[in-house]
Design an enzyme around this catalytic site. Structure first.
Site, PDB file in Angstrom:
ATOM      1  CB  ALA A 157      44.681  47.255  46.972  1.00  0.00           C
ATOM      2  CB  THR A 158      39.611  48.349  49.070  1.00  0.00           C
ATOM      3  OG1 THR A 158      39.588  48.885  47.749  1.00  0.00           O
ATOM      4  CG2 THR A 158      38.710  49.168  49.968  1.00  0.00           C
ATOM      5  CG  ASN A 190      44.477  55.314  41.258  1.00  0.00           C
ATOM      6  OD1 ASN A 190      45.178  55.753  42.175  1.00  0.00           O
ATOM      7  ND2 ASN A 190      43.206  55.641  41.126  1.00  0.00           N
ATOM      8  CD  GLN A 195      46.842  51.047  39.070  1.00  0.00           C
ATOM      9  OE1 GLN A 195      47.318  50.502  38.077  1.00  0.00           O
ATOM     10  NE2 GLN A 195      45.539  51.194  39.219  1.00  0.00           N
ATOM     11  CB  SER A 242      44.823  44.602  44.152  1.00  0.00           C
ATOM     12  OG  SER A 242      43.615  44.196  43.566  1.00  0.00           O
ATOM     13  CG  HIS A 262      41.060  43.738  40.291  1.00  0.00           C
ATOM     14  ND1 HIS A 262      40.650  44.821  39.553  1.00  0.00           N
ATOM     15  CD2 HIS A 262      41.059  44.145  41.576  1.00  0.00           C
ATOM     16  CE1 HIS A 262      40.399  45.835  40.366  1.00  0.00           C
ATOM     17  NE2 HIS A 262      40.638  45.450  41.605  1.00  0.00           N
ATOM     18  CB  THR A 319      37.216  30.183  55.068  1.00  0.00           C
ATOM     19  OG1 THR A 319      36.595  29.721  56.274  1.00  0.00           O
ATOM     20  CG2 THR A 319      37.680  29.001  54.239  1.00  0.00           C
ATOM     21  CB  CYS A 376      29.831  63.479  33.788  1.00  0.00           C
ATOM     22  SG  CYS A 376      29.753  65.210  33.371  1.00  0.00           S
TER      23      CYS A 376
HETATM   24  C1  LIG Z   1      42.654  49.434  42.363  1.00  0.00           C
HETATM   25  C2  LIG Z   1      43.378  50.120  43.438  1.00  0.00           C
HETATM   26  C3  LIG Z   1      43.025  49.940  44.783  1.00  0.00           C
HETATM   27  C4  LIG Z   1      41.874  49.075  45.193  1.00  0.00           C
HETATM   28  O1  LIG Z   1      42.165  47.724  45.010  1.00  0.00           O
HETATM   29  P1  LIG Z   1      41.003  46.624  45.110  1.00  0.00           P
HETATM   30  O2  LIG Z   1      41.756  45.333  45.094  1.00  0.00           O
HETATM   31  O3  LIG Z   1      40.136  46.826  43.907  1.00  0.00           O
HETATM   32  O4  LIG Z   1      40.280  46.842  46.379  1.00  0.00           O
HETATM   33  C5  LIG Z   1      43.762  50.603  45.742  1.00  0.00           C
HETATM   34  N1  LIG Z   1      44.768  51.406  45.407  1.00  0.00           N
HETATM   35  C6  LIG Z   1      45.145  51.607  44.140  1.00  0.00           C
HETATM   36  C7  LIG Z   1      46.294  52.498  43.827  1.00  0.00           C
HETATM   37  C8  LIG Z   1      44.458  50.983  43.117  1.00  0.00           C
HETATM   38  O5  LIG Z   1      44.808  51.207  41.853  1.00  0.00           O
END
Ligand SMILES: *Cc1c(COP(=O)(O)O)cnc(C)c1O
Length: 405
Positions: free
Chosen positions: A74-75, A154, A182, A202, A204, A243, A329
């Site tokens: 997603a990034t 998130n 999310q 994304s 994961h 790729t 922190c």
């Molecule tokens: C985790 C997250 C991302 C980043 O996704 P990645 O696949 O880890 O780069 C972007 N936006 C939201 C809202 C997320 O929770």
């Protein structure tokens, strides 16, 4: 006895579902072909796996197969949308609208774009975490090319009114992007019904592998085009060269299929565990406050501030439970959570927040264990806190004049 450590940080990442790993494995061994190899069965086999995955992912969000492109997550998808749209539509304008509570992958990219002359409006949010649609309407201009508002947050899980935002954008001929990292797989998302032009997701976050994700890019009404940020080879309709990560793509599709098949049942189960955790903590622990909207939020999310304890300290008091905190922190910057600040929480309350993220593998025993440990942890820290003692004695901390040294 419950097995520890307990994972309750499902917004950060999710464990891979075994069923996902299983379908990925052949693509690490025998089926190693390059999906772009057009001249032999190794390539065809890989391409078929990729195209089947693309089709299944498209179906899950009401899209056409050719409207899905694969990225590293997603990034990257968010970067591609913002950088790619600003470059592609520079003739039309240089203004984008987003919100203060977006993920850093949006906010940092916007900041970067501002340094090259793009104008960005950051919409504020209310105490509940929702943007105000009137403010969105007011922010739209002649030169606005894109609105980017996340589907689910998130940190506090709040669900923005995506369909309404999309309708407003379409009426004005402005592209609408949503970061659904999310949301997809946890709630119904439909790009047609919700008027979405671009949607980031994304692997994961949905029990799939890390380092794989994708982007929905609308092809009709309107046909959206993005300038690539990675060049070389012209894969993925020229928008994302490189790729293809075949095992990742197969895993991503399987992960989403499971989410779609089991969403209803799973949400019921997770929702009741979340409610039990939340209700018990809020009633058993005084001076505890729920952050964000009470109803409009992700089913597995509970973000609570426990006043007069510090989030970081609290996490150290519960070392066998994995959660997150909005405390300064825990982040690279020294600021407490910008999301909690944006909903109007004081520094103190932002510092004392804990984000619980429940998910597919969370059990009732784990929830009960977390409740017990949290109550004990907060009590232990407050017993050491002079502030808490003063509050119990009826001192109004706001009126105290602290001696300076
Ligand atoms: C985790 C997250 C991302 C980043 O996704 P990645 O696949 O880890 O780069 C972007 N936006 C939201 C809202 C997320 O929770």
């Amino acid at each position: 006895m419950v097995k520890t450590p307990i994972y309750m940080d499902y917004h950060a990442t999710t464990p891979i579902d075994q069923r996902v790993t299983d379908v990925m494995l052949p693509y690490f061994s025998n089926c190693f072909g390059n999906a772009a190899s057009r001249n032999h069965t190794f390539g065809w086999e890989a391409e078929e796996a990729v195209e089947n995955s693309r089709k299944s992912i498209a179906q899950a969000m009401g899209a056409r197969t050719s409207e899905i492109i694969f990225t590293s997550g997603a990034t990257e998808s968010n970067n591609l949308v913002l950088l790619g749209a600003c470059s592609m539509y520079a003739q039309k304008g240089n203004h984008i609208i987003t919100a203060k509570t977006e993920h850093k992958a949006i906010l940092d990219t916007c900041e970067f774009l501002e340094s090259s002359g793009v104008e960005v409006t950051y919409l504020p949010v209310g105490e509940d975490g929702l943007i105000d649609l009137n403010q969105l309407a007011d922010a739209m201009r002649e030169n606005t090319i894109l609105v980017s508002i996340m589907a689910a947050n998130n940190e506090i899980g709040v669900l923005q009114p995506i369909s309404e935002i999309g309708a407003m954008c379409h009426e004005k001929g402005i592209l609408f992007h949503t970061d659904a990292a999310q949301a997809l797989g946890k709630m119904p998302m439909h790009v047609e019904e919700m008027n979405i032009d671009l949607l980031s997701f994304s692997g994961h976050k949905i029990y799939g592998p890390k380092g794989i994700g994708g982007l929905y890019v609308r092809k009709r009404k309107p046909r959206v085009k993005l300038s690539p940020i990675l060049h070389g080879g012209g894969h993925e309709r020229g928008m994302r060269s490189g790729t293809l990560n075949v095992p990742g793509i197969v895993g991503l599709a399987k992960a989403l299929e499971i989410c779609m098949d089991e969403m209803e049942e799973e949400n019921k189960r997770i929702g009741s565990l979340r409610d039990r955790l939340e209700k018990t903590l809020l009633t058993e622990i005084d001076f505890s406050y729920l952050n964000g909207h009470k109803e409009r939020r992700l089913i597995g999310n509970s973000n609570i501030s426990f006043n007069y304890v510090e989030g970081e300290g609290l996490m150290m008091a519960i070392p066998d439970i994995a959660v997150s905190s909005g405390s300064a922190c825990t982040s690279a910057s020294l600021e407490p959570s910008y999301v909690l600040k944006a909903i109007g929480r004081s520094d103190e309350l932002a510092h004392s927040s804990i984000r619980f993220g429940l998910g597919r593998f969370t059990t009732e025993e784990e929830v009960d264990y977390v409740i017990e440990k949290m109550i004990a942890g907060v009590k232990k820290l407050r017993d050491l806190s002079p502030l808490y003692e003063m509050v119990l004695e009826g001192v109004d901390l706001a009126t105290v004049e602290w001696a300076e040294h």
